[in-house]
Scaffold this motif. Structure first.
Motif, PDB file in Angstrom:
ATOM      1  N   ALA A  92      46.257   1.605  17.442  1.00 56.97           N
ATOM      2  CA  ALA A  92      46.916   0.625  18.307  1.00 56.97           C
ATOM      3  C   ALA A  92      47.124  -0.724  17.616  1.00 56.97           C
ATOM      4  CB  ALA A  92      46.124   0.450  19.595  1.00 56.97           C
ATOM      5  N   ARG A  93      46.383  -0.983  16.537  1.00 52.63           N
ATOM      6  CA  ARG A  93      46.593  -2.263  15.844  1.00 52.63           C
ATOM      7  C   ARG A  93      47.779  -2.200  14.897  1.00 52.63           C
ATOM      8  NH1 ARG A  93      40.729  -3.210  13.703  1.00 52.63           N
ATOM      9  NH2 ARG A  93      40.844  -0.950  13.721  1.00 52.63           N
ATOM     10  N   GLN A  94      48.240  -0.963  14.587  1.00 49.01           N
ATOM     11  CA  GLN A  94      49.465  -0.840  13.766  1.00 49.01           C
ATOM     12  C   GLN A  94      50.602  -0.572  14.748  1.00 49.01           C
ATOM     13  OE1 GLN A  94      49.530  -0.880  10.042  1.00 49.01           O
ATOM     14  NE2 GLN A  94      51.665  -1.283  10.558  1.00 49.01           N
ATOM     15  N   ILE A 126      43.506  -1.162  25.481  1.00 53.99           N
ATOM     16  CA  ILE A 126      44.315  -0.841  24.299  1.00 53.99           C
ATOM     17  C   ILE A 126      44.696  -2.164  23.627  1.00 53.99           C
ATOM     18  CG2 ILE A 126      46.511  -0.794  25.564  1.00 53.99           C
ATOM     19  CD1 ILE A 126      47.271   1.644  23.776  1.00 53.99           C
ATOM     20  N   HIS A 127      44.773  -2.158  22.307  1.00 50.99           N
ATOM     21  CA  HIS A 127      44.976  -3.420  21.590  1.00 50.99           C
ATOM     22  C   HIS A 127      46.191  -4.195  22.118  1.00 50.99           C
ATOM     23  CE1 HIS A 127      44.739  -6.415  18.574  1.00 50.99           C
ATOM     24  NE2 HIS A 127      45.933  -6.121  18.118  1.00 50.99           N
ATOM     25  N   ASP A 128      47.285  -3.483  22.361  1.00 53.36           N
ATOM     26  CA  ASP A 128      48.454  -4.129  22.967  1.00 53.36           C
ATOM     27  C   ASP A 128      49.009  -3.188  24.046  1.00 53.36           C
ATOM     28  OD1 ASP A 128      50.811  -5.219  23.711  1.00 53.36           O
ATOM     29  OD2 ASP A 128      51.649  -5.402  21.694  1.00 53.36           O
ATOM     30  N   GLU A 189      41.890 -20.135  16.709  1.00 53.09           N
ATOM     31  CA  GLU A 189      43.045 -19.739  15.886  1.00 53.09           C
ATOM     32  C   GLU A 189      42.530 -18.892  14.728  1.00 53.09           C
ATOM     33  OE1 GLU A 189      46.181 -20.463  16.390  1.00 53.09           O
ATOM     34  OE2 GLU A 189      46.153 -22.197  17.746  1.00 53.09           O
ATOM     35  N   LYS A 190      43.031 -17.664  14.648  1.00 56.40           N
ATOM     36  CA  LYS A 190      42.586 -16.769  13.568  1.00 56.40           C
ATOM     37  C   LYS A 190      43.800 -16.282  12.771  1.00 56.40           C
ATOM     38  CE  LYS A 190      41.720 -12.208  14.043  1.00 56.40           C
ATOM     39  NZ  LYS A 190      41.154 -11.003  14.653  1.00 56.40           N
ATOM     40  N   ARG A 191      43.642 -16.225  11.470  1.00 65.24           N
ATOM     41  CA  ARG A 191      44.710 -15.672  10.622  1.00 65.24           C
ATOM     42  C   ARG A 191      44.125 -14.534   9.799  1.00 65.24           C
ATOM     43  NH1 ARG A 191      45.286 -20.848   9.068  1.00 65.24           N
ATOM     44  NH2 ARG A 191      44.480 -20.357   6.988  1.00 65.24           N
ATOM     45  N   GLU A 198      41.648 -10.053   4.893  1.00 64.88           N
ATOM     46  CA  GLU A 198      40.634 -11.104   5.056  1.00 64.88           C
ATOM     47  C   GLU A 198      40.973 -12.019   6.240  1.00 64.88           C
ATOM     48  OE1 GLU A 198      38.845 -14.374   2.177  1.00 64.88           O
ATOM     49  OE2 GLU A 198      39.380 -12.513   1.141  1.00 64.88           O
ATOM     50  N   ILE A 199      39.902 -12.428   6.936  1.00 62.36           N
ATOM     51  CA  ILE A 199      40.101 -13.228   8.155  1.00 62.36           C
ATOM     52  C   ILE A 199      39.704 -14.674   7.923  1.00 62.36           C
ATOM     53  CG2 ILE A 199      39.201 -13.560  10.499  1.00 62.36           C
ATOM     54  CD1 ILE A 199      38.596 -10.492  10.347  1.00 62.36           C
ATOM     55  N   HIS A 200      40.523 -15.569   8.475  1.00 63.33           N
ATOM     56  CA  HIS A 200      40.141 -16.982   8.445  1.00 63.33           C
ATOM     57  C   HIS A 200      40.254 -17.524   9.872  1.00 63.33           C
ATOM     58  CE1 HIS A 200      39.727 -21.116   7.183  1.00 63.33           C
ATOM     59  NE2 HIS A 200      40.747 -21.392   7.993  1.00 63.33           N
ATOM     60  N   VAL A 216      34.699 -12.896  23.828  1.00 58.17           N
ATOM     61  CA  VAL A 216      35.184 -11.562  24.228  1.00 58.17           C
ATOM     62  C   VAL A 216      36.184 -11.037  23.211  1.00 58.17           C
ATOM     63  CG1 VAL A 216      34.869 -11.891  26.713  1.00 58.17           C
ATOM     64  CG2 VAL A 216      37.016 -12.603  25.662  1.00 58.17           C
ATOM     65  N   ASP A 217      36.236  -9.727  23.055  1.00 58.46           N
ATOM     66  CA  ASP A 217      37.269  -9.120  22.209  1.00 58.46           C
ATOM     67  C   ASP A 217      37.461  -7.667  22.637  1.00 58.46           C
ATOM     68  OD1 ASP A 217      39.252  -9.145  20.328  1.00 58.46           O
ATOM     69  OD2 ASP A 217      37.965  -9.619  18.626  1.00 58.46           O
ATOM     70  N   ASP A 218      38.598  -7.093  22.225  1.00 55.71           N
ATOM     71  CA  ASP A 218      38.818  -5.685  22.538  1.00 55.71           C
ATOM     72  C   ASP A 218      38.029  -4.801  21.559  1.00 55.71           C
ATOM     73  OD1 ASP A 218      40.484  -6.488  20.432  1.00 55.71           O
ATOM     74  OD2 ASP A 218      42.156  -5.204  20.990  1.00 55.71           O
ATOM     75  N   ILE A 219      38.154  -5.120  20.269  1.00 54.71           N
ATOM     76  CA  ILE A 219      37.564  -4.252  19.239  1.00 54.71           C
ATOM     77  C   ILE A 219      36.664  -5.070  18.322  1.00 54.71           C
ATOM     78  CG2 ILE A 219      38.134  -2.833  17.207  1.00 54.71           C
ATOM     79  CD1 ILE A 219      40.973  -2.509  18.420  1.00 54.71           C
ATOM     80  N   VAL A 220      35.526  -4.489  17.945  1.00 54.84           N
ATOM     81  CA  VAL A 220      34.807  -5.047  16.792  1.00 54.84           C
ATOM     82  C   VAL A 220      34.889  -3.986  15.705  1.00 54.84           C
ATOM     83  CG1 VAL A 220      32.587  -5.673  15.818  1.00 54.84           C
ATOM     84  CG2 VAL A 220      33.275  -6.592  18.027  1.00 54.84           C
ATOM     85  N   CYS A 221      35.511  -4.364  14.604  1.00 52.48           N
ATOM     86  CA  CYS A 221      35.699  -3.404  13.502  1.00 52.48           C
ATOM     87  C   CYS A 221      34.732  -3.766  12.363  1.00 52.48           C
ATOM     88  CB  CYS A 221      37.158  -3.437  13.077  1.00 52.48           C
ATOM     89  SG  CYS A 221      37.543  -2.232  11.814  1.00 52.48           S
ATOM     90  N   THR A 222      35.094  -4.722  11.521  1.00 51.24           N
ATOM     91  CA  THR A 222      34.172  -5.135  10.440  1.00 51.24           C
ATOM     92  C   THR A 222      33.192  -6.193  10.925  1.00 51.24           C
ATOM     93  OG1 THR A 222      35.609  -6.936   9.712  1.00 51.24           O
ATOM     94  CG2 THR A 222      35.996  -4.760   8.722  1.00 51.24           C
ATOM     95  N   GLY A 223      33.447  -6.753  12.094  1.00 46.36           N
ATOM     96  CA  GLY A 223      32.572  -7.804  12.633  1.00 46.36           C
ATOM     97  C   GLY A 223      32.943  -9.197  12.158  1.00 46.36           C
ATOM     98  N   GLY A 224      33.929  -9.299  11.269  1.00 48.44           N
ATOM     99  CA  GLY A 224      34.310 -10.601  10.694  1.00 48.44           C
ATOM    100  C   GLY A 224      34.821 -11.583  11.743  1.00 48.44           C
ATOM    101  N   THR A 225      35.658 -11.119  12.649  1.00 50.04           N
ATOM    102  CA  THR A 225      36.245 -11.989  13.677  1.00 50.04           C
ATOM    103  C   THR A 225      35.146 -12.627  14.525  1.00 50.04           C
ATOM    104  OG1 THR A 225      38.223 -10.604  13.756  1.00 50.04           O
ATOM    105  CG2 THR A 225      37.788 -11.974  15.698  1.00 50.04           C
ATOM    106  N   ILE A 226      34.213 -11.794  14.973  1.00 48.24           N
ATOM    107  CA  ILE A 226      33.143 -12.296  15.851  1.00 48.24           C
ATOM    108  C   ILE A 226      32.164 -13.169  15.064  1.00 48.24           C
ATOM    109  CG2 ILE A 226      31.181 -11.605  17.304  1.00 48.24           C
ATOM    110  CD1 ILE A 226      33.905 -11.107  18.630  1.00 48.24           C
TER     111      ILE A 226
HETATM  112  C1  R5P Z   1      42.474  -7.844  16.349  1.00 45.06           C
HETATM  113  O1  R5P Z   1      43.263  -8.732  16.618  1.00 45.06           O
HETATM  114  C2  R5P Z   1      41.464  -7.330  17.319  1.00 45.06           C
HETATM  115  O2  R5P Z   1      41.648  -7.837  18.595  1.00 45.06           O
HETATM  116  C3  R5P Z   1      40.054  -7.616  16.844  1.00 45.06           C
HETATM  117  O3  R5P Z   1      39.826  -9.015  16.872  1.00 45.06           O
HETATM  118  C4  R5P Z   1      39.864  -7.106  15.449  1.00 45.06           C
HETATM  119  O4  R5P Z   1      40.241  -5.782  15.366  1.00 45.06           O
HETATM  120  C5  R5P Z   1      38.427  -7.264  15.010  1.00 45.06           C
HETATM  121  O5  R5P Z   1      38.343  -6.863  13.699  1.00 45.06           O
HETATM  122  P1  R5P Z   1      37.125  -7.261  12.790  1.00 45.06           P
HETATM  123  O6  R5P Z   1      35.868  -6.901  13.519  1.00 45.06           O
HETATM  124  O7  R5P Z   1      37.317  -6.432  11.545  1.00 45.06           O
HETATM  125  O8  R5P Z   1      37.222  -8.701  12.497  1.00 45.06           O
END
Ligand code: R5P
Length: 290
Positions: A92-94, A126-128, A189-191, A198-200, A216-226
């Motif tokens: 869903a992210r692609q 779902i992501h979107d 603001e996340k890029r 890579e996340i900034h 809050v978030d939908d997905i935690v993948c690598t954990g970088g965003t959180i």
């Molecule tokens: C992306 O925009 C999603 O909503 C999540 O923030 C993202 O998938 C989290 O990814 P990660 O845990 O790798 O930072």
């Protein structure tokens, strides 16, 4: 109605069937010696509404194919209607081309679901949600935020919490969480680098000194965003940090990364994980009650 819990969602599928008080179809799932999937449904599906519960977390491609095999077989065996319950919707992210000439995985997955004549698709966070517009038959996205929020409220009683989305894409779920506490919400603001991933996250001054925060978030993948969001918030004198997210995808060292950042984690069982979780079974079962 009869429920088939797929190999990726055995527990969740059984829980949904139990809440609905409907039968579960026994299925033999196996592998051929070369690794190909084998599926044999062991009871009649003739003239039945068949609900297949199969999340598509890693290995995504394997779980997607198992889902498609069951849905296709169900129609071959005389099911009058098939519903695909996909608690975590892979790819869903692609959902668009971020770089020229990329494949759009979300579109292809929707086409595959249609190709086996799936009558209805139900998913969670779902992501979107626009992805479901690609499915010509019914598609429904459920949000787990109210469930997560009510659990947080009951267990930890956060004090006038500020709800924070770690990027603008999560603003709708932040709004939903805020409604549980009748509180305010904001976003960071996340890029993400389109090439390296890579996340900034931009630093943001937020008046949270002495206040509880729920990220809050939908997905935690690598954990970088959180992890980034927690770091920014902790620099500003926050009281307690809670993190509520729907899908614990947890790749690489995601869990360690988040735990080292600090904060109380809460997720759901759309993907099995070792983090404190609440079940989305009642949320999904409710769709079939109405
Ligand atoms: C992306 O925009 C999603 O909503 C999540 O923030 C993202 O998938 C989290 O990814 P990660 O845990 O790798 O930072």
């Amino acid at each position: 109605m009869i429920v088939i819990p797929g190999p990726a969602s055995q527990s969740l599928g059984f829980q949904i069937a139990k809440i609905l008080n409907v039968a579960v179809a026994p299925v033999r799932f196996d592998r051929f010696p070369d690794g190909e999937a084998y599926v044999r449904i062991l009871s009649s599906l003739e003239n039945k509404h068949v609900v297949v519960v199969q999340s598509t977390y890693p290995p995504q491609d394997q779980h997607m194919l198992e889902l498609l095999l069951i849905l296709d077989a169900a129609k071959d065996l005389g099911a009058t209607k098939t519903t695909a319950v996909i608690p975590y919707f892979a790819y869903a992210r692609q959902d668009k081309r971020f770089l020229p000439r990329e494949a759009i995985g979300a579109k292809t997955f929707c086409k595959l679901l249609e190709s086996v004549d799936t009558d209805e698709v139900i998913t969670v966070e779902i992501h979107d949600p626009c992805i479901l517009d690609r499915i010509k038959k019914a598609g429904q996205n459920l949000s787990a935020m109210q469930l997560l929020g009510k659990h947080l409220k009951k267990t930890y009683n956060p004090d006038n919490p500020l709800i924070i989305a770690p990027d603008d894409g999560a603003i709708d779920i932040a709004k939903s969480m805020a409604s549980v506490f009748d509180s305010d919400y904001t976003f960071l603001e996340k890029r993400r680098d389109k090439y390296t991933g890579e996340i900034h996250t931009e630093k943001k001054e937020i008046n949270i000194a002495g206040r509880d925060v729920i990220i809050v978030d939908d997905i935690v993948c690598t954990g970088g965003t959180i992890a980034n969001a927690i770091k920014i918030i902790k620099e500003q004198g926050v009281k307690r940090v809670f993190v509520a997210f729907t899908h614990a995808l947890f790749v690489k060292n995601a869990l360690t990364r988040m735990l080292s950042a600090g904060g109380t984690l809460l997720t759901t069982d759309t993907i099995p994980s070792e983090v404190d979780h609440i079940s989305v079974a009642p949320l999904i079962a409710n769709v079939f009650k109405s």
